[in-house]
Design an enzyme around this catalytic site. Structure first.
Site, short mmCIF file in Angstrom:
data_model
loop_
_atom_site.label_atom_id
_atom_site.label_comp_id
_atom_site.label_asym_id
_atom_site.label_seq_id
_atom_site.Cartn_x
_atom_site.Cartn_y
_atom_site.Cartn_z
N TYR A 84 0.84 -1.20 0.00
CA TYR A 84 0.00 0.00 0.00
C TYR A 84 0.88 1.25 0.00
O TYR A 84 1.52 1.58 1.00
CB TYR A 84 -0.92 0.04 1.22
CG TYR A 84 -1.93 -1.09 1.29
CD1 TYR A 84 -2.24 -1.88 0.19
CD2 TYR A 84 -2.59 -1.37 2.49
CE1 TYR A 84 -3.17 -2.90 0.27
CE2 TYR A 84 -3.52 -2.40 2.58
CZ TYR A 84 -3.80 -3.16 1.47
OH TYR A 84 -4.72 -4.18 1.55
N PRO A 86 -16.22 -4.39 2.72
CA PRO A 86 -17.60 -4.49 3.19
C PRO A 86 -18.52 -3.41 2.61
O PRO A 86 -19.73 -3.59 2.57
CB PRO A 86 -17.47 -4.33 4.72
CG PRO A 86 -16.24 -3.50 4.89
CD PRO A 86 -15.30 -3.99 3.82
N LEU A 87 -17.91 -2.33 2.13
CA LEU A 87 -18.68 -1.26 1.47
C LEU A 87 -18.52 -1.32 -0.04
O LEU A 87 -18.93 -0.40 -0.75
CB LEU A 87 -18.23 0.11 1.98
CG LEU A 87 -18.45 0.37 3.48
CD1 LEU A 87 -17.91 1.73 3.86
CD2 LEU A 87 -19.93 0.26 3.83
N GLY A 144 -16.85 1.55 -1.66
CA GLY A 144 -17.63 2.78 -1.59
C GLY A 144 -18.97 2.70 -2.28
O GLY A 144 -19.84 3.56 -2.06
N LEU A 156 -21.46 0.86 -1.72
CA LEU A 156 -22.58 0.68 -0.79
C LEU A 156 -22.80 1.87 0.14
O LEU A 156 -23.66 1.81 1.02
CB LEU A 156 -22.38 -0.60 0.01
CG LEU A 156 -22.68 -1.88 -0.78
CD1 LEU A 156 -22.10 -3.12 -0.11
CD2 LEU A 156 -24.18 -2.04 -0.98
N THR A 157 -22.05 2.93 -0.06
CA THR A 157 -22.39 4.17 0.65
C THR A 157 -23.54 4.89 -0.04
O THR A 157 -24.15 5.79 0.53
CB THR A 157 -21.19 5.12 0.72
OG1 THR A 157 -20.82 5.53 -0.60
CG2 THR A 157 -20.00 4.46 1.42
N GLY A 158 -23.81 4.50 -1.30
CA GLY A 158 -24.90 5.12 -2.05
C GLY A 158 -24.56 6.45 -2.66
O GLY A 158 -25.45 7.16 -3.16
N LYS A 159 -23.28 6.83 -2.68
CA LYS A 159 -22.91 8.16 -3.18
C LYS A 159 -22.54 8.18 -4.65
O LYS A 159 -22.31 9.27 -5.21
CB LYS A 159 -21.75 8.71 -2.35
CG LYS A 159 -20.48 7.89 -2.43
CD LYS A 159 -19.42 8.43 -1.47
CE LYS A 159 -18.15 7.59 -1.50
NZ LYS A 159 -17.15 8.08 -0.52
#
Length: 314
Positions: free
Chosen positions: A57, A207-208, A211, A213-216
């Site tokens: 990373y 898990p998102l 991003g 699944l943040t809905g943005k």
């Protein structure tokens, strides 16, 4: 913040952790080191005790930033890092990079130096393709690192069930890190039940869903150069996943955002020890951490999720 056992390791971890891929600065768009450090500091203030990073990373930069927040509190933080991708190539005609235990141990020692610590709590093989030579090298290196007291637990970061079983052939695998979310439930078929039965801790990355699944995100969203999501809008699956997210949005409320629902979903599985959503700011950390105390999934929530994620029309 609620805590869970990390499998049979004897280590207790916060059920929401901190995923430190984005703060490496080379894969998720613009990020400022000062904001990254504040984000990790805020996570620890809110009860997070698990930070996951890797040598690859930011070519080690993420590990050096993690080191800054460990000062004065090393014994309070469960640190996980990974080796196996740094400088790796996938050409099957060439020799593997990590073809002997000595090279893996050197990579581990490099991580120790960047993290400014004398031990690592969880060390992962960060590789998802199956080369028997590397598998054997890692298994041997893991045994050495454990004997020397340099690691508390060892694991593999993979979505390949056969690879998990190979590493656990003698019952010595402690932890598995895998991709699992509302939009990717493949792990439910084999790996999660296996880990639960074997007492292997589970760390959930993605898990998102990076991003989603943040809905943005929308069809018009543009990701910057250098972001791993840069080409998403051109992919055939992108519109389909946006549609699924919209159908799930009805489950969001004042008490639980869509992202928090997504985190509660992965934590709902009994095999899961900790979810490690990424964050680049304290505000993102606060949203993630709050999922630990948000309402649990109801039977109605589960039914709608099954309908949406199975592809049946609502």
């Amino acid at each position: 913040m609620h805590h869970r056992p990390l499998g049979k390791t004897g280590i207790e971890v916060s059920e929401i952790g901190f995923g430190a891929w984005a703060i490496g600065g080379d894969a998720w768009g613009p990020v400022e080191d000062t904001a990254s450090i504040r984000a990790m500091e805020r996570a620890l203030e809110l009860g997070v005790n698990f930070i996951d990073t890797a040598d690859v990373y930011g070519n080690g930069h993420s590990e050096t930033l993690v080191a800054k927040v460990l000062k004065g509190r090393r014994d309070q933080v469960v640190v996980a890092t990974k080796g196996g991708l740094m400088g790796h190539h996938r050409d099957p005609e060439r020799e593997p990079v990590y073809d002997c235990p000595e090279k893996i141990i050197q990579a581990f020692e490099d991580s120790l130096r960047r993290l400014e610590t004398d031990y690592i709590d969880v060390y992962f093989d960060h590789i998802w393709w199956n080369d028997p030579r590397e598998t054997e090298a890692f298994i041997t290196a893991f045994a050495h690192l454990k004997r020397e007291g340099l690691v508390r637990a060892v694991g593999v970061s993979t979505d390949d069930f056969d690879y998990v079983r190979q590493f656990n052939r003698d019952g010595t695998l402690d932890v598995v890190q895998l991709d699992y979310s509302l939009l990717n439930r493949q792990a439910e078929q084999h790996i999660l039940p296996y880990c639960q039965a074997q007492g292997i801790g589970v760390v959930v990355r993605g898990p998102l869903s990076k991003g989603m699944l943040t809905g943005k995100f929308t069809a018009q969203t543009q990701f910057p150069e250098g972001d791993v999501r840069h080409n998403w809008p051109q992919e055939d699956w992108y519109g389909s996943q946006l549609d699924q997210v919209e159908q799930l949005r009805v489950l969001a409320s004042r008490e639980r955002s869509l992202g928090q629902l997504a985190l509660r979903f992965v934590l709902n599985h009994l095999a899961v020890s900790v979810a490690i959503p990424g964050a680049k700011t304290p505000q993102q950390v606060e949203q993630n951490v709050a999922a630990s105390t948000r309402p649990l999934l109801t039977e109605g929530d589960v039914q709608l999720i099954e309908t949406v994620t199975s592809g049946r029309s609502t």
